[in-house]
Structures are given as structure tokens and as C-alpha cells.
Scaffold this motif. Sequence first.
Motif, PDB file in Angstrom:
ATOM      1  N   GLY A 625      -0.402  31.089  60.416  1.00  0.00           N
ATOM      2  CA  GLY A 625      -0.173  32.484  60.347  1.00  0.00           C
ATOM      3  C   GLY A 625       0.427  32.708  58.985  1.00  0.00           C
ATOM      4  N   TYR A 626       1.182  31.794  58.459  1.00  0.00           N
ATOM      5  CA  TYR A 626       1.882  32.113  57.114  1.00  0.00           C
ATOM      6  C   TYR A 626       1.230  32.310  56.005  1.00  0.00           C
ATOM      7  N   ARG A 627       1.625  33.279  55.168  1.00  0.00           N
ATOM      8  CA  ARG A 627       0.977  33.678  53.784  1.00  0.00           C
ATOM      9  C   ARG A 627       1.604  32.594  52.777  1.00  0.00           C
ATOM     10  N   VAL A 628       0.967  31.423  52.566  1.00  0.00           N
ATOM     11  CA  VAL A 628       1.285  30.553  51.490  1.00  0.00           C
ATOM     12  C   VAL A 628       0.848  30.875  49.968  1.00  0.00           C
ATOM     13  N   LEU A 629       1.857  30.446  49.202  1.00  0.00           N
ATOM     14  CA  LEU A 629       1.702  30.325  47.988  1.00  0.00           C
ATOM     15  C   LEU A 629       1.978  29.003  47.462  1.00  0.00           C
ATOM     16  N   ASP A 630       1.351  28.091  46.416  1.00  0.00           N
ATOM     17  CA  ASP A 630       1.789  26.891  46.240  1.00  0.00           C
ATOM     18  C   ASP A 630       1.917  26.806  44.628  1.00  0.00           C
ATOM     19  N   ALA A 631       2.660  25.410  44.201  1.00  0.00           N
ATOM     20  CA  ALA A 631       2.902  25.041  43.018  1.00  0.00           C
ATOM     21  C   ALA A 631       3.006  23.565  42.955  1.00  0.00           C
ATOM     22  N   ALA A 632       2.731  23.070  41.670  1.00  0.00           N
ATOM     23  CA  ALA A 632       2.610  21.467  41.527  1.00  0.00           C
ATOM     24  C   ALA A 632       4.092  21.034  40.988  1.00  0.00           C
ATOM     25  N   ASP A 633       4.965  21.811  40.438  1.00  0.00           N
ATOM     26  CA  ASP A 633       6.007  21.311  39.802  1.00  0.00           C
ATOM     27  C   ASP A 633       7.184  22.607  39.694  1.00  0.00           C
ATOM     28  N   GLY A 634       8.266  22.429  39.155  1.00  0.00           N
ATOM     29  CA  GLY A 634       9.333  23.395  39.186  1.00  0.00           C
ATOM     30  C   GLY A 634       8.880  24.583  38.444  1.00  0.00           C
ATOM     31  N   GLU A 635       8.568  24.083  37.110  1.00  0.00           N
ATOM     32  CA  GLU A 635       8.207  25.034  36.213  1.00  0.00           C
ATOM     33  C   GLU A 635       6.972  26.226  36.572  1.00  0.00           C
ATOM     34  N   GLU A 636       6.019  25.495  37.254  1.00  0.00           N
ATOM     35  CA  GLU A 636       4.914  26.454  37.877  1.00  0.00           C
ATOM     36  C   GLU A 636       5.435  27.261  39.287  1.00  0.00           C
ATOM     37  N   ALA A 637       6.476  26.622  39.951  1.00  0.00           N
ATOM     38  CA  ALA A 637       7.160  27.409  41.049  1.00  0.00           C
ATOM     39  C   ALA A 637       7.854  28.503  40.586  1.00  0.00           C
ATOM     40  N   LEU A 638       8.761  28.444  39.404  1.00  0.00           N
ATOM     41  CA  LEU A 638       9.289  29.548  38.884  1.00  0.00           C
ATOM     42  C   LEU A 638       8.259  30.893  38.652  1.00  0.00           C
ATOM     43  N   ARG A 639       7.228  30.312  37.919  1.00  0.00           N
ATOM     44  CA  ARG A 639       6.233  31.399  37.360  1.00  0.00           C
ATOM     45  C   ARG A 639       5.455  31.904  38.724  1.00  0.00           C
ATOM     46  N   VAL A 640       5.315  31.252  39.712  1.00  0.00           N
ATOM     47  CA  VAL A 640       4.653  32.006  40.837  1.00  0.00           C
ATOM     48  C   VAL A 640       5.786  32.810  41.668  1.00  0.00           C
ATOM     49  N   PHE A 641       6.990  32.210  41.511  1.00  0.00           N
ATOM     50  CA  PHE A 641       8.088  33.108  42.283  1.00  0.00           C
ATOM     51  C   PHE A 641       8.218  34.444  41.533  1.00  0.00           C
ATOM     52  N   GLY A 642       8.374  34.158  40.179  1.00  0.00           N
ATOM     53  CA  GLY A 642       8.701  35.610  39.414  1.00  0.00           C
ATOM     54  C   GLY A 642       7.417  36.551  39.584  1.00  0.00           C
ATOM     55  N   ALA A 643       6.296  35.960  39.826  1.00  0.00           N
ATOM     56  CA  ALA A 643       5.171  37.095  40.014  1.00  0.00           C
ATOM     57  C   ALA A 643       5.289  37.558  41.442  1.00  0.00           C
TER      58      ALA A 643
END
Length: 740
Positions: A625-643
Motif C-alpha cells: 500500500g505504500y507510494r514508492v519512488l525509486d533511484a539507482a544511485d545517490g545523485e539520482e536519489a537527490l534529484r528525485v527527493f528534490g522533486a
Amino acid sequence: MSKRIVARANLLVFGVLLAILALVGIVTWERLNASREAREWSQHSYRVLGTMKDLAIALRDAETGQRGYVITGKDDYLAPYDSARDRLGVLQGELQKLTADNPAQQERLRALAPVIQHKLEELAQTVQLRRDVGVEAAGRLVNTDVGRGYMKEAETSLAAMLADEEALLARRLGENDARAAWVRWTTLGGSLLAVLALLWAARLLNQAWSRSYRTEAEQRTLALRLSTTLDSLSQGVAVFGPDRALTNWNECFQVLLDLRRAMIRPGTSYAALAEHTAETGRPVLETWDQVSHGGTGPREAVVYERSRADGHHLELRRTPMPDGGFVLTISDMTKRAQAEGVLREAQKMQAIGQLTGGIAHDFNNLLQVILGNLEFVRAKLDGDAKLQTRIERAAWAAQRGATLTGQLLAFARKQPLAPAAIDLAATMPDLVPLLRRTLGEHIEVRYVESAGLWPAMADPAQLESAVLNLALNARDAMPGGGRLTIELGNKVLDREYARHHAEVVPGDYAMVAVSDTGHGMTPEVAARVFEPFFTTKPDGKGTGLGLAMVFGFVKQSGGHVKIYSEPGHGTTVKIYLPRAIGQLAAVGGRTAAPVELPRGSATILVVEDEAAVREIACAILADLGYRVLDAADGEEALRVFGANAAAVDLLLTDVVLPGKVRGRELSERVQAVRPEVRVLFMSGYTENSIVHHGRLDDGVHLIGKPFKREQLALKVAEVIGANHSVETGNIVALRPKRDS
């Protein structure tokens, strides 16, 4: 004591004594002469005075006899007159001799002689007139006062002579007294000088004694320091003279060679010590011939090593001295040999750890993909029993692979631990019923504990796993049945024990001992039981990682493990865990009933470089039931988190990420923007970013790969629901109590 000071003091004392003796001798001689002289002159003066008085008395006696005869006419009165008349001449002659040294008295005597003569003539004339004419004629002559005048003149002369002689006597006595006073003052002054000289000599001697005492005290202190220094050495030191006889030694020399105290005394020959310490086939000291002819040079030391029957390894050094003797130094290299063994073991462990760490990350990721997909598929299948069975077998195999990887990490001390203070007395009894069910009825399980047990500092889950491993090994050692004993106690591993076990730190330990009555092990087998993949079980019956895991867990926890075994009598494995200080803290219960997986609607950012692992983790979370966002590395994770910064509730990230931004740095940068975001790390092989000294950092949540669907669901719900930090001062249960 300074020789110069002592010589000066002795010379001064000797001079003073000579001066005193000379002064006493001179004064005594002078006093004797003065006394004799004074006595003689006093006696002389007294004789002069006595003679003058006798002369005056004789004149009076003559006049008295003359008067008596004139008055009475009796011849009896003439007797004093005649006697006095005869004595006057004698007395005048004696005075003449006595006053020969006094011209003044001689002059007076010459003037007195005619007066006395005239007086005697007057007396004789009066007596003759009385006898021839009568009393009247004699009376007329007496009344003329001629005789009286002569008498007064004689008395005046005698009085002057007496006064002069008394003055002379007084002067002589005064001179004698003055001389005596001078002698007294001279003696007093000499004595005072002697006392001062003696005081000065005493001061010099006292200074010399003080210096000597200080020097002697310094020498004693230096000797004591040297003796204490030698005795404090861990090396044995002995000094032998040119005659090869013992002169000096320290206590460690006697201890290392195990010598009787009676043999350690000055004069003991080296040959006697060499003969006493020799063991069958292994001499400890060099022989007499080796000492005499085995030197390589006059100043070069001879170094050799010996192994004793009791296991001690000794290094001996013989250093020659200029006088022909030598110094023998003995070093106990047993601890170094043990340390080298520990170092070799550590190097082997490091090599295994590097190998294990190299494959653990990728291998656990593969297992995670396999296990996660199998569980996902099993949850979707319904009604096909054969497929469910095959999926369960595949899941068991994957889980078995994860267990083997975990055991390798445990042996290499690479597993993350969450140590806490464990109340063994309250929790270990809960493990006994489980052991009875697991081991079977043919194994009798006994539990023994001591009063006042100390809490142990360790990871509760790992300790439970270690005890279970030991119990299973004990069961395999008793195929026909036997007795398993679990014993708890407090132990103090002292310095003596640590001296024989280089890896042990002296201190207080909580002990868990697992004993069996099985077939036991030979010493050769017991020495290798903790090696990974070493097993005495038949093929297919064991991996050889159970005891290796126990060994790695105990060592990583800062403890010590010891095995005792005798063939045919059984085996005892003792685990020593560091003592913990803390307070009791309750831990939530665990039930054996099926757990309903928690579900949620939070937003989770999953960061994983392995696409298959990331895909299955996202699928499991989305299915919950969770809403999931994913990233393959740290830089991509920061971009996803920023959005999606405002929406992210949990960051689920792998510890080891490619690129510049690692898992720990990613969590810090995310929480710097939004501190309320929870962080859950996942990894199949932890690195030092979140684990230090084998322990998770405070406040860090970690789920190890491969994880099951249920484990991920429960851990995510726990981290999102509340931030349950591990309190190191709390005592948690090793095995939570089951719900009734």
C-alpha cells in the motif's frame, strides 16, 4: 665521607689534644713550683715574725724578772731574767740570718742591737744595785726612766720590723694569688679555645658524616632502584663472575628457569644451574664447554632460543663482560609466540573477511532477488499445492544460502551487532524448553546458574544463535543420547590467565558454558574446530561454519571462547562475554501466531543500484500500500527527493552505492533538508559508514539482505511509526516471553 675533611678534623682534634696536654703540664708544673716557692717564703716570713715576737717577749721577760727581783729581792725572780738575757743574743743572731735577703731589716737590726744592749746593761745595773745597795738604790735607778726609754725604742724598732715583715708577707701572698689567678684565667682561656676547637672539629665531623650519610642514602636508593628495576623486568637477568659463579640476579631469573630458592645464592656455579634446568632431550642453558669456547667474539653476545616441556618459549642472551664474566638474560617469548599466532589468525580472518566481503554484497543481492520474487509469487499463487511446495523448497534453499553468508560474515567479524545488556538469569531459562524440543527426548537438558549473575554485553539474537549452534553440535556428538548442560556463572579472567591467552583482556566476564557427554575430540581436532568449513561430520551433514560463527560473534563482542574436550568424556565450550552495568528494561513480547503484515500509505524513496533488487523491493512495498519512488544511485536519489521533498516519509537506501554519494551521505543530506524523514538502511555487507567496531551507530536502522517480505514490512512499519533507539544501558531479554 670526604678524606680531606676527615684528615682536617683528625688533625685539629690531635692538635687540640696536644695543646691541652701541654697546657695542663705547664700549668701543673708552674703551680707546683709556685706553691713550693710561696710555701717556702711564707714559712720564712712566719719564722721571721716568730723570731721578732720571741725577741720582744724575751725583752719583756727580762724586764719582768728584773722588776720582780728589785721588788722582792728573791733570787727566784732572776730565773726569767737570766733565761731571757741568754735568749736575746741567740734571737738576734737568728734574725740576722733570716733577714739576710732584706737590707732594710738588716739596718733595723743593727740599730736595734745597741738599744737591746743598753737595756740589758740597765737591767743588770739595777739588779746589781738591789743586790749590793738595796731596794732604794735600785728604785732610784728605775725611776730615772732610762730603761723605759730603751724598752720603748726597742719595741718601736721591733714593731716597725714586724710591720715591714707582715707587709712583705702580704705582698708575697698577693703575688702568689695574682699568679694563681693568671694561671686560672690562662687555663680557662685554653680550655675555652680547646672547647671551640673541639666544637669546630665536631662540626667538620658532623658535616662529613652528613655528607657520608647522604651519599650512603643515595647509594642505597640507587641500589634499591636498580634492584627494583631488575625485579620489575619481565626478563630474567643473572650476572656470573670470571669463575662462572653466580653473583647477582633478579627474581624473574629464578621464575623463568623454575629454580629452587636454595640454588639461587651467591657462588652457585653455572654448571650446576645448567645441569638442574636440563630436560630430557632439550637442554635449556648452554653447556660449560659452549660457554667456554662457544663465543663468537670478546664483545659479541650469544643469542639462542629454547622451548621447554611446559610450553614456554625462551630466548637466552649471553653477553660477555670485561672482567671475564658474563650476563645471562632470559626473555619469555611465549606471549610473543602466542601474539604471532593471534596475528596469523587475524591475518587469516582478514583474508577471509576480504573474500567474504567481496562476495557478500553481490551474493546477497542475488539471494534477495530470488527470495523476494519467490515470496511475491507464493503470495499470488493459490490452490496449486505442488507449485507452493516447489516455491517453498526454492525459498528454503535461498534462505539457506543467506544463512551461510551470514555465518561467513560472523566468522570474519563483519556482521553488524546491536549489543545490549542481557540479563542471563531472566532470559536463558526460556531457551531450555526450545532446546528440549529441538534436540529430542534422547538428550537430557540440564540448566545450572550461580547466584548474583552479572549481565552480559552482547547482541541478544546472536547469543541465542550461538547457544543453539553449540547445542546442535553437542546433539550430533551424542547420537546414542546423553546429557547437555547449560551453565551460567561469573568469571574473572585475571592477568595470569591473560598471560597465557594473548587475545584476552583481564576483567569481569559473564560465562555461558555448554557441555555434553559425547564422544569428545582429540587435541588436534579441538585446535581446528573454529576454522571455517572444518567439520568432522560426514559429507552433507554440516557446513563447518557453526562453531566458526560462534567464534566470530564472541570475538567481535569483545569476549573469549574456550573449548575443553577429552575423547570419550565429552566437550565443554565456554563463552565469556564482557560484564555489563545497567538497569532492567522490558522488551515487547513475541507470539508464535501468524503475523498480519502491516500496511501503510506513506511515501518511500527506494535507492538501490541493483535493478532486480530495487524492482522487488518496490513491488513488495507497493503491494503493502505504500507510494514508492525509486533511484539507482545517490545523485539520482537527490534529484528525485528534490522533486518530491514534501511527500517523502522514509528513505530506504542501500549502504553501498556507486558514485560520489554513498548511502550514509545521502541520508545526511536528505535529513539536512527535512529532519523528520526517517531512514532505513539495507545491505548485504555493511561498511564502516554505519558500523564501527562491529556495532551499529546509535540511532541507525538496518535491515540485512536478503530479507523476507514479512521482515521488510515489519521493519518499515517500525521505522515510520516510531524512532525506537537502542539504549546501551538497558538490559533486554535474550528471548522475549511468549504471549499466553
